[in-house]
Design a protein around this motif. Sequence first.
Motif, PDB file in Angstrom:
ATOM      1  N   VAL A 133     -52.630 -59.236  67.481  1.00 22.94           N
ATOM      2  CA  VAL A 133     -52.598 -60.222  68.560  1.00 22.94           C
ATOM      3  C   VAL A 133     -51.578 -61.310  68.233  1.00 22.94           C
ATOM      4  CG1 VAL A 133     -53.960 -62.028  69.703  1.00 22.94           C
ATOM      5  CG2 VAL A 133     -54.982 -59.778  69.231  1.00 22.94           C
ATOM      6  N   VAL A 134     -50.868 -61.766  69.268  1.00 22.32           N
ATOM      7  CA  VAL A 134     -49.936 -62.887  69.146  1.00 22.32           C
ATOM      8  C   VAL A 134     -50.575 -64.079  69.858  1.00 22.32           C
ATOM      9  CG1 VAL A 134     -47.668 -63.785  69.813  1.00 22.32           C
ATOM     10  CG2 VAL A 134     -47.919 -61.377  69.080  1.00 22.32           C
ATOM     11  N   ALA A 135     -50.751 -65.180  69.150  1.00 19.38           N
ATOM     12  CA  ALA A 135     -51.416 -66.340  69.740  1.00 19.38           C
ATOM     13  C   ALA A 135     -50.658 -66.790  70.995  1.00 19.38           C
ATOM     14  CB  ALA A 135     -51.478 -67.481  68.718  1.00 19.38           C
ATOM     15  N   GLY A 136     -51.389 -66.964  72.068  1.00 22.03           N
ATOM     16  CA  GLY A 136     -50.787 -67.484  73.290  1.00 22.03           C
ATOM     17  C   GLY A 136     -50.091 -66.453  74.151  1.00 22.03           C
ATOM     18  N   SER A 137     -50.156 -65.182  73.764  1.00 17.89           N
ATOM     19  CA  SER A 137     -49.507 -64.138  74.557  1.00 17.89           C
ATOM     20  C   SER A 137     -50.470 -62.976  74.780  1.00 17.89           C
ATOM     21  CB  SER A 137     -48.259 -63.615  73.836  1.00 17.89           C
ATOM     22  OG  SER A 137     -47.769 -62.458  74.491  1.00 17.89           O
ATOM     23  N   PRO A 138     -50.449 -62.371  75.952  1.00 15.31           N
ATOM     24  CA  PRO A 138     -51.285 -61.174  76.126  1.00 15.31           C
ATOM     25  C   PRO A 138     -50.696 -59.943  75.441  1.00 15.31           C
ATOM     26  CG  PRO A 138     -50.044 -61.618  78.131  1.00 15.31           C
ATOM     27  CD  PRO A 138     -49.736 -62.754  77.183  1.00 15.31           C
TER      28      PRO A 138
END
Lengths: 179, 179, 179, 179
Positions: free
Chosen positions: D102-107
């Motif tokens: 997961v990338v923080a702030g991105s889907p």
Amino acid sequence: MTSAFPPAHALQVSQWFNAPPLTLADLRGRVVVLEAFQMLCPGCVSHALPQALEIAQTFSREQVAVIGLHSVFEHHAAMTPTSLAAFLHEYRISFPVAVDAVVAGSPIPATMQAYAMQGTPTTLLIDREGRLRLQHFGRLRDLAIGAQIMALVNEPLPGVTTNAAAQPGCDEHGCTLPG
Amino acid sequence: MTSAFPPAHALQVSQWFNAPPLTLADLRGRVVVLEAFQMLCPGCVSHALPQALEIAQTFSREQVAVIGLHSVFEHHAAMTPTSLAAFLHEYRISFPVAVDAVVAGSPIPATMQAYAMQGTPTTLLIDREGRLRLQHFGRLRDLAIGAQIMALVNEPLPGVTTNAAAQPGCDEHGCTLPG
Amino acid sequence: MTSAFPPAHALQVSQWFNAPPLTLADLRGRVVVLEAFQMLCPGCVSHALPQALEIAQTFSREQVAVIGLHSVFEHHAAMTPTSLAAFLHEYRISFPVAVDAVVAGSPIPATMQAYAMQGTPTTLLIDREGRLRLQHFGRLRDLAIGAQIMALVNEPLPGVTTNAAAQPGCDEHGCTLPG
Amino acid sequence: MTSAFPPAHALQVSQWFNAPPLTLADLRGRVVVLEAFQMLCPGCVSHALPQALEIAQTFSREQVAVIGLHSVFEHHAAMTPTSLAAFLHEYRISFPVAVDAVVAGSPIPATMQAYAMQGTPTTLLIDREGRLRLQHFGRLRDLAIGAQIMALVNEPLPGVTTNAAAQPGCDEHGCTLPG
């Protein structure tokens, strides 16, 4: 009319998708195709649910109600209503889907228990008087299930005189049946 | 009973395979599925003939008669009765097959002309009173054709009182219908 | 280079379709996919010939030659060259097709005998040096046959230095290989 | 050997199933088939994952590593690692599967971003030197992907002399390639 066919057990449902809550009694007068499935069951995804979608496209809604029943008996943490909602969206399943109610202390949900289903997919046909006419675990051929549903659609209701002249003009796009 | 449905044209046949000669009149009282094909027509071989075989397996012979009609309108020298006999053997087609009669001076055989068919495969449904109810050129979905045939099977004959209690007990192996 | 692989037997052919007469020697330097079939063999029509067509579309003609071999061992009167011509037209088979030569006094044609084939379909892979590398009776998976053909395409010829920098830039539409 | 092919981006993974953590560097010397999917993506379930399983069966593990990459970019709450574990069990997916980080702030997860994938399924082919050779969004034909993988399997490594005599003896069950 007397009959050896048993009345279909009531649905025991904790949540509905794609429709407000409904009961089999609400559907009296229509043939009901009840498709019990799990969203992570390969045979359900590859065969049973596409067939249920095709049934819904072939028959008129006035004649036949297609209902999904999410009967989870394994991997409960993986097949939650949240996951089911995404599944129904991705697979474009637009007919009503009921979540089979959890039974405390058992992995097998309530409706699945009432019908003594062997697994998923299980297809149930319920006639216009609310009686269980077919319960099948596994794959059904399209040709046979199409014929079986039509046989039930055409059964006269007690006290109703059938009118042969009102019979269907079928074409390839489906069967336009008297309302 | 009056009806807008036309009587089906008589079959014009030069030779029969898998059965002694028969006429549509002989089949009165049964639904007739007439599958017009050519043995070198890819859509006939891949879809229409397997579907006709499955129809023959699904419905009882007392209810539904499946008949092939070899309507050759091209490559006549390649699709002779000799070739057809080998084709029927290799593809295990066991229902009666009629050879559509040649018309002098025309590439299009007689029955195909009478029905004004557009090509092969063409599927015809003829009801229990001998009337043409469906004529379709091209592919038909299994679910829809199963429903359409059953709708015709269940139509009451004029002067015959239907008995709702005699309706079918369908199961996966097909529909056991009243004889 | 010494090798345990036998040279492929010469084709014994009475007639060619879609091409002038050719020999395996003419095809040296290319991989040859030889598809032995009968036009009234169901497995040939449903699987082997569509696969041969897809092989012809996937690989360049400079690398791979797809050849049909009509090896009739039954129903000879039904599968004449006249019938075969119509079959090739209707099934849009555009690669070269050879008619396996009749052997006097035997139902089994000459090339089929030389290779001791068990039946149809039989797929043969012949390498760039003319050696038989695979002989398979029955169905082959697309993924495996694609890999097997490519393995033979990439084999170096004796005395030829391969150049790794000239390797393919494959994409979905097929493999553009060095000429 | 100089080359225009870019090195494949490193996998950014939060969790592994079916294998201990591994990197593309660990797989150097083998061809890598990286199948990016989502467990609720219909095209992934019906085509891409069955194809990946067949690739794993067709090629030897010493030659080809098949890796799944669960790249969730929608319905995150429905496609958790818990759900994925059940999915892999039900669909009998036994090759290693990585959860894209997961990338923080991105889907959109990290590896999917690095490769600028358009969606799922996306198939990546990485050669024996760790370079990206094919990136394809959508469906790939079995015959073409089989050929493309084999082309990469057969590429010589720099500084290694290929031995033509060691080439494969393929058969229907797959390609037994030199180790």
